[in-house]
Motif scaffolding. Structure first.
Motif, PDB file in Angstrom:
ATOM      1  N   ALA A  72       0.834  -1.212   0.000  1.00  0.00           N
ATOM      2  CA  ALA A  72       0.000   0.000   0.000  1.00  0.00           C
ATOM      3  C   ALA A  72       0.862   1.253   0.000  1.00  0.00           C
ATOM      4  O   ALA A  72       0.382   2.332   0.363  1.00  0.00           O
ATOM      5  CB  ALA A  72      -0.925  -0.006   1.209  1.00  0.00           C
ATOM      6  N   ALA A  73       2.105   1.135  -0.453  1.00  0.00           N
ATOM      7  CA  ALA A  73       3.008   2.299  -0.464  1.00  0.00           C
ATOM      8  C   ALA A  73       2.540   3.392  -1.406  1.00  0.00           C
ATOM      9  O   ALA A  73       3.049   4.514  -1.354  1.00  0.00           O
ATOM     10  CB  ALA A  73       4.424   1.843  -0.836  1.00  0.00           C
ATOM     11  N   PHE A  74       1.581   3.078  -2.260  1.00  0.00           N
ATOM     12  CA  PHE A  74       1.022   4.089  -3.170  1.00  0.00           C
ATOM     13  C   PHE A  74       0.214   5.150  -2.429  1.00  0.00           C
ATOM     14  O   PHE A  74      -0.119   6.186  -3.010  1.00  0.00           O
ATOM     15  CB  PHE A  74       0.112   3.419  -4.202  1.00  0.00           C
ATOM     16  CG  PHE A  74      -1.054   2.678  -3.585  1.00  0.00           C
ATOM     17  CD1 PHE A  74      -2.189   3.356  -3.149  1.00  0.00           C
ATOM     18  CD2 PHE A  74      -1.023   1.297  -3.429  1.00  0.00           C
ATOM     19  CE1 PHE A  74      -3.257   2.688  -2.580  1.00  0.00           C
ATOM     20  CE2 PHE A  74      -2.089   0.619  -2.844  1.00  0.00           C
ATOM     21  CZ  PHE A  74      -3.201   1.326  -2.421  1.00  0.00           C
ATOM     22  N   GLU A  75      -0.140   4.916  -1.157  1.00  0.00           N
ATOM     23  CA  GLU A  75      -1.089   5.817  -0.487  1.00  0.00           C
ATOM     24  C   GLU A  75      -0.587   7.251  -0.422  1.00  0.00           C
ATOM     25  O   GLU A  75      -1.361   8.192  -0.668  1.00  0.00           O
ATOM     26  CB  GLU A  75      -1.410   5.312   0.916  1.00  0.00           C
ATOM     27  CG  GLU A  75      -2.454   6.174   1.602  1.00  0.00           C
ATOM     28  CD  GLU A  75      -2.940   5.621   2.927  1.00  0.00           C
ATOM     29  OE1 GLU A  75      -3.829   6.252   3.530  1.00  0.00           O
ATOM     30  OE2 GLU A  75      -2.433   4.566   3.373  1.00  0.00           O
ATOM     31  N   TRP A 102       5.881   6.448   3.447  1.00  0.00           N
ATOM     32  CA  TRP A 102       5.626   7.339   4.580  1.00  0.00           C
ATOM     33  C   TRP A 102       4.872   8.579   4.113  1.00  0.00           C
ATOM     34  O   TRP A 102       5.147   9.134   3.042  1.00  0.00           O
ATOM     35  CB  TRP A 102       6.939   7.777   5.223  1.00  0.00           C
ATOM     36  CG  TRP A 102       7.703   6.669   5.890  1.00  0.00           C
ATOM     37  CD1 TRP A 102       7.303   5.388   6.087  1.00  0.00           C
ATOM     38  CD2 TRP A 102       9.025   6.764   6.431  1.00  0.00           C
ATOM     39  NE1 TRP A 102       8.287   4.669   6.724  1.00  0.00           N
ATOM     40  CE2 TRP A 102       9.357   5.483   6.949  1.00  0.00           C
ATOM     41  CE3 TRP A 102       9.960   7.795   6.532  1.00  0.00           C
ATOM     42  CZ2 TRP A 102      10.583   5.226   7.561  1.00  0.00           C
ATOM     43  CZ3 TRP A 102      11.182   7.533   7.135  1.00  0.00           C
ATOM     44  CH2 TRP A 102      11.483   6.261   7.647  1.00  0.00           C
ATOM     45  N   THR A 103       3.950   9.034   4.945  1.00  0.00           N
ATOM     46  CA  THR A 103       3.176  10.236   4.663  1.00  0.00           C
ATOM     47  C   THR A 103       3.029  11.042   5.946  1.00  0.00           C
ATOM     48  O   THR A 103       2.798  10.473   7.020  1.00  0.00           O
ATOM     49  CB  THR A 103       1.774   9.892   4.127  1.00  0.00           C
ATOM     50  OG1 THR A 103       1.884   8.920   3.076  1.00  0.00           O
ATOM     51  CG2 THR A 103       1.075  11.129   3.583  1.00  0.00           C
ATOM     52  N   LEU A 104       3.142  12.349   5.835  1.00  0.00           N
ATOM     53  CA  LEU A 104       2.918  13.262   6.947  1.00  0.00           C
ATOM     54  C   LEU A 104       1.717  14.125   6.575  1.00  0.00           C
ATOM     55  O   LEU A 104       1.728  14.824   5.554  1.00  0.00           O
ATOM     56  CB  LEU A 104       4.155  14.130   7.198  1.00  0.00           C
ATOM     57  CG  LEU A 104       4.147  14.981   8.468  1.00  0.00           C
ATOM     58  CD1 LEU A 104       4.116  14.095   9.713  1.00  0.00           C
ATOM     59  CD2 LEU A 104       5.376  15.899   8.499  1.00  0.00           C
ATOM     60  N   LEU A 105       0.691  14.067   7.410  1.00  0.00           N
ATOM     61  CA  LEU A 105      -0.583  14.701   7.083  1.00  0.00           C
ATOM     62  C   LEU A 105      -0.993  15.716   8.148  1.00  0.00           C
ATOM     63  O   LEU A 105      -0.741  15.510   9.340  1.00  0.00           O
ATOM     64  CB  LEU A 105      -1.688  13.641   6.982  1.00  0.00           C
ATOM     65  CG  LEU A 105      -1.587  12.652   5.826  1.00  0.00           C
ATOM     66  CD1 LEU A 105      -2.435  11.429   6.103  1.00  0.00           C
ATOM     67  CD2 LEU A 105      -2.017  13.328   4.525  1.00  0.00           C
ATOM     68  N   GLU A 146      -3.633   7.471 -14.615  1.00  0.00           N
ATOM     69  CA  GLU A 146      -2.602   8.089 -13.785  1.00  0.00           C
ATOM     70  C   GLU A 146      -2.612   7.493 -12.378  1.00  0.00           C
ATOM     71  O   GLU A 146      -1.553   7.284 -11.776  1.00  0.00           O
ATOM     72  CB  GLU A 146      -2.823   9.596 -13.706  1.00  0.00           C
ATOM     73  CG  GLU A 146      -2.647  10.326 -15.030  1.00  0.00           C
ATOM     74  CD  GLU A 146      -3.153  11.748 -14.941  1.00  0.00           C
ATOM     75  OE1 GLU A 146      -2.352  12.627 -14.548  1.00  0.00           O
ATOM     76  OE2 GLU A 146      -4.332  11.989 -15.247  1.00  0.00           O
ATOM     77  N   ILE A 147      -3.786   7.211 -11.853  1.00  0.00           N
ATOM     78  CA  ILE A 147      -3.899   6.607 -10.528  1.00  0.00           C
ATOM     79  C   ILE A 147      -3.258   5.217 -10.533  1.00  0.00           C
ATOM     80  O   ILE A 147      -2.526   4.857  -9.603  1.00  0.00           O
ATOM     81  CB  ILE A 147      -5.376   6.551 -10.096  1.00  0.00           C
ATOM     82  CG1 ILE A 147      -5.910   7.967  -9.884  1.00  0.00           C
ATOM     83  CG2 ILE A 147      -5.547   5.726  -8.826  1.00  0.00           C
ATOM     84  CD1 ILE A 147      -7.410   8.040  -9.668  1.00  0.00           C
ATOM     85  N   GLU A 148      -3.508   4.455 -11.578  1.00  0.00           N
ATOM     86  CA  GLU A 148      -2.875   3.130 -11.676  1.00  0.00           C
ATOM     87  C   GLU A 148      -1.362   3.252 -11.751  1.00  0.00           C
ATOM     88  O   GLU A 148      -0.623   2.437 -11.161  1.00  0.00           O
ATOM     89  CB  GLU A 148      -3.419   2.390 -12.891  1.00  0.00           C
ATOM     90  CG  GLU A 148      -4.859   1.925 -12.725  1.00  0.00           C
ATOM     91  CD  GLU A 148      -5.454   1.372 -14.007  1.00  0.00           C
ATOM     92  OE1 GLU A 148      -6.356   0.529 -13.910  1.00  0.00           O
ATOM     93  OE2 GLU A 148      -5.030   1.804 -15.105  1.00  0.00           O
ATOM     94  N   ARG A 149      -0.868   4.267 -12.463  1.00  0.00           N
ATOM     95  CA  ARG A 149       0.590   4.433 -12.579  1.00  0.00           C
ATOM     96  C   ARG A 149       1.232   4.787 -11.236  1.00  0.00           C
ATOM     97  O   ARG A 149       2.427   4.575 -11.048  1.00  0.00           O
ATOM     98  CB  ARG A 149       0.917   5.495 -13.628  1.00  0.00           C
ATOM     99  CG  ARG A 149       0.732   5.013 -15.069  1.00  0.00           C
ATOM    100  CD  ARG A 149       1.426   5.930 -16.059  1.00  0.00           C
ATOM    101  NE  ARG A 149       0.751   7.211 -16.189  1.00  0.00           N
ATOM    102  CZ  ARG A 149      -0.215   7.471 -17.076  1.00  0.00           C
ATOM    103  NH1 ARG A 149      -0.621   6.515 -17.913  1.00  0.00           N
ATOM    104  NH2 ARG A 149      -0.775   8.661 -17.148  1.00  0.00           N
ATOM    105  N   LEU A 150       0.448   5.307 -10.315  1.00  0.00           N
ATOM    106  CA  LEU A 150       0.958   5.567  -8.965  1.00  0.00           C
ATOM    107  C   LEU A 150       1.114   4.285  -8.154  1.00  0.00           C
ATOM    108  O   LEU A 150       1.664   4.324  -7.045  1.00  0.00           O
ATOM    109  CB  LEU A 150       0.023   6.530  -8.228  1.00  0.00           C
ATOM    110  CG  LEU A 150      -0.051   7.958  -8.773  1.00  0.00           C
ATOM    111  CD1 LEU A 150      -1.166   8.725  -8.075  1.00  0.00           C
ATOM    112  CD2 LEU A 150       1.281   8.669  -8.603  1.00  0.00           C
ATOM    113  N   GLY A 151       0.613   3.192  -8.675  1.00  0.00           N
ATOM    114  CA  GLY A 151       0.720   1.911  -7.976  1.00  0.00           C
ATOM    115  C   GLY A 151      -0.574   1.404  -7.383  1.00  0.00           C
ATOM    116  O   GLY A 151      -0.601   0.333  -6.762  1.00  0.00           O
TER     117      GLY A 151
END
Length: 328
Positions: A72-75, A102-105, A146-151
């Motif tokens: 789920a690293a695409f998140e 990693w994400t900072l929100l 484009e969303i698919e290309r993000l993984g």
């Protein structure tokens, strides 16, 4: 404060001291890039599918660090892209590390779940949020590739029979009789998949787990959708089941027709009748189980080789055997 919830034995990278140090240093640098500074007192939530850390910040609301498993690293990249495409509907990340997941929100305000616990909420609020979510999905149709290309995994309507086959072949927790019943369902799944594809509504982003804990309600009539780790690119109607079930649990089955109408309103037109759309909702309701089954495979790797979500994934596959509710 450390919260393991119902998963006291969950394997996550948080247990590794070097990983923790790297993650917290990254958070500190991410905050500094925005002129911010953490003040300590971390709250850590560990689950087989995420590490979530609430970081208090000097002079403003807390921020949230999330580490996703490799599957789920695409998140993070997806969240950043959504902030460009549909900024009024999502959070804008403060920082994203694609390679490490990693994400900072920023803080998103009050959870819809907390609002429901605090005061009576009219079912029309659910109608409003489902209409808003459907409009967002519609706006994202041109971005599907484009969303698919993000993984983000592809589970397009025309391919759902193949998705089912892969999930069934890899389902390790099914009993022999359960596997046999699902195996006999393959021709029907192919028919349902073809039905959805023939409707002609473009595939788009499916959150796949849009319950009341996955959206903020920062102000009356406003909603912010987040937590995209279970997402797929699929038929949009597959998103409806989870929020509709939560609303039915709260208010009873009588609310379902109006919820469906509110969700379908942005999809009307182009020669599709109300009956065709409602029939498609029933088909997608059943096939949405595939997205839920797949999401339970996106866990942090367990060195023992145990698949943490195998049982839950199998239960969702078995949901394909159940008829959807009447929506009108």
């Amino acid at each position: 404060m450390l919260d393991r919830g119902a998963y006291p034995d969950a394997v996550t990278p948080w247990e590794r001291e070097t990983w923790r140090a790297s993650a917290l240093a990254w958070v500190e640098n991410g905050l500094a890039a925005h002129g911010l500074r953490g003040t300590g007192g971390l709250r850590v939530r560990l689950r087989p599918w995420s590490v979530l850390v609430r970081v208090p910040v000097e002079g403003r609301s807390a921020v949230w660090f999330k580490a996703s498993p490799p599957a789920a690293a695409f998140e993070g990249p997806l969240t950043a892209a959504l902030a460009r495409w549909v900024p009024e509907d999502v959070l804008k990340p403060l920082a994203v590390d694609v390679g490490r997941g990693w994400t900072l929100l920023p803080d998103g305000g009050e959870l819809f779940r907390d609002l429901l616990a605090r005061e009576p909420v009219d079912p029309r609020v659910w109608e409003s949020l489902l209409g808003r979510y459907a409009r967002m999905q519609r706006d994202l149709v041109p971005h599907a590739r484009e969303i698919e290309r993000l993984g983000v995994p592809s589970a397009r309507a025309r391919d759902l029979a193949e998705v089912f086959g892969r999930l069934l072949d890899g389902a390790s927790a099914l009993a022999p009789d359960e596997r046999a019943r699902l195996d006999a369902l393959r021709p029907r799944v192919a028919e349902w998949s073809a039905e959805l594809a023939a409707l002609g509504i473009g595939d788009t982003l499916d959150h796949a787990d849009l319950h009341d804990g996955q959206l903020f309600c920062p102000a009356p009539g406003r909603f912010t959708f987040f937590d995209w780790g279970d997402a797929t690119v699929s038929h949009p109607f597959c998103s409806l089941r989870i929020p509709a079930e939560r609303a039915v649990d709260r208010y009873g089955p009588g609310v379902l027709p109006r919820l469906v109408d509110a969700y379908l309103e942005p999809w009307t037109g182009s020669g599709r009748t109300a009956a065709e759309l409602r029939h498609a909702v029933g088909t997608a309701w059943r096939l949405s189980a595939l997205g839920r089954a797949a999401s339970w495979g996106r866990m942090f790797p367990d060195p023992s080789g145990v698949a943490p979500g195998a049982g839950q994934s199998a239960q969702w596959l078995l949901e394909l055997l159940n008829d959807p509710p009447r929506t009108g």
